[in-house]
Design a protein around this motif. Structure first.
Motif, PDB file in Angstrom:
ATOM      1  N   ARG A  50       0.850  -1.200   0.000  1.00  0.00           N
ATOM      2  CA  ARG A  50       0.000   0.000   0.000  1.00  0.00           C
ATOM      3  C   ARG A  50       0.872   1.232   0.000  1.00  0.00           C
ATOM      4  O   ARG A  50       1.847   1.334   0.723  1.00  0.00           O
ATOM      5  CB  ARG A  50      -0.923   0.028   1.210  1.00  0.00           C
ATOM      6  N   GLY A  51       0.526   2.184  -0.827  1.00  0.00           N
ATOM      7  CA  GLY A  51       1.272   3.433  -0.905  1.00  0.00           C
ATOM      8  C   GLY A  51       2.482   3.369  -1.817  1.00  0.00           C
ATOM      9  O   GLY A  51       3.095   4.390  -2.102  1.00  0.00           O
ATOM     10  N   ASP A  52       2.846   2.186  -2.293  1.00  0.00           N
ATOM     11  CA  ASP A  52       4.007   2.036  -3.176  1.00  0.00           C
ATOM     12  C   ASP A  52       3.616   1.997  -4.648  1.00  0.00           C
ATOM     13  O   ASP A  52       4.476   1.785  -5.503  1.00  0.00           O
ATOM     14  CB  ASP A  52       4.777   0.745  -2.843  1.00  0.00           C
ATOM     15  N   MET A  53       2.364   2.200  -4.942  1.00  0.00           N
ATOM     16  CA  MET A  53       1.900   2.121  -6.321  1.00  0.00           C
ATOM     17  C   MET A  53       2.323   3.367  -7.090  1.00  0.00           C
ATOM     18  O   MET A  53       2.437   4.457  -6.535  1.00  0.00           O
ATOM     19  CB  MET A  53       0.376   1.988  -6.367  1.00  0.00           C
ATOM     20  N   ASP A  54       2.538   3.173  -8.404  1.00  0.00           N
ATOM     21  CA  ASP A  54       2.977   4.274  -9.259  1.00  0.00           C
ATOM     22  C   ASP A  54       1.846   5.210  -9.652  1.00  0.00           C
ATOM     23  O   ASP A  54       2.080   6.385  -9.915  1.00  0.00           O
ATOM     24  CB  ASP A  54       3.642   3.731 -10.525  1.00  0.00           C
ATOM     25  N   CYS A  55       0.630   4.687  -9.709  1.00  0.00           N
ATOM     26  CA  CYS A  55      -0.470   5.559 -10.118  1.00  0.00           C
ATOM     27  C   CYS A  55      -1.702   5.307  -9.252  1.00  0.00           C
ATOM     28  O   CYS A  55      -1.817   4.288  -8.584  1.00  0.00           O
ATOM     29  CB  CYS A  55      -0.791   5.382 -11.606  1.00  0.00           C
ATOM     30  N   TYR A  56      -2.595   6.248  -9.281  1.00  0.00           N
ATOM     31  CA  TYR A  56      -3.801   6.218  -8.470  1.00  0.00           C
ATOM     32  C   TYR A  56      -4.662   5.005  -8.804  1.00  0.00           C
ATOM     33  O   TYR A  56      -5.220   4.368  -7.908  1.00  0.00           O
ATOM     34  CB  TYR A  56      -4.579   7.521  -8.694  1.00  0.00           C
TER      35      TYR A  56
END
Length: 78
Positions: A50-56
């Motif tokens: 969680r929070g490490d994703m590149d896009c929304y």
């Protein structure tokens, strides 16, 4: 719109949601334990990223998967 597949086991509802019809089946204790451990591990993995994703959109997908895991855990809770 609902599209039925040839096997008649999967219904596609709009472009993103597929509903799988499950036949009534009893799980053994071992099968149930395997399923619950797999769901726990997947939940832990998704929480770790969680929070490490590149896009929304990826973050929303991750959050939806967490919701789906909770739903499955509730469905298979003894």
């Amino acid at each position: 719109m609902v599209i039925r597949c040839a096997s008649d086991n999967i219904n596609v509802i709009n472009k993103n949601i597929a509903m799988l019809k499950l036949n009534v089946h009893s799980l053994t204790n071992t099968e149930h334990n395997v399923l619950m451990v797999a769901l726990d591990h997947m939940e832990e993995h998704l929480n770790d990223i969680r929070g490490d994703m590149d896009c929304y959109e990826d973050e929303l997908t991750n959050m939806q998967r967490l919701v789906d895991i909770k739903s499955l855990q509730g469905l298979f809770k003894l």
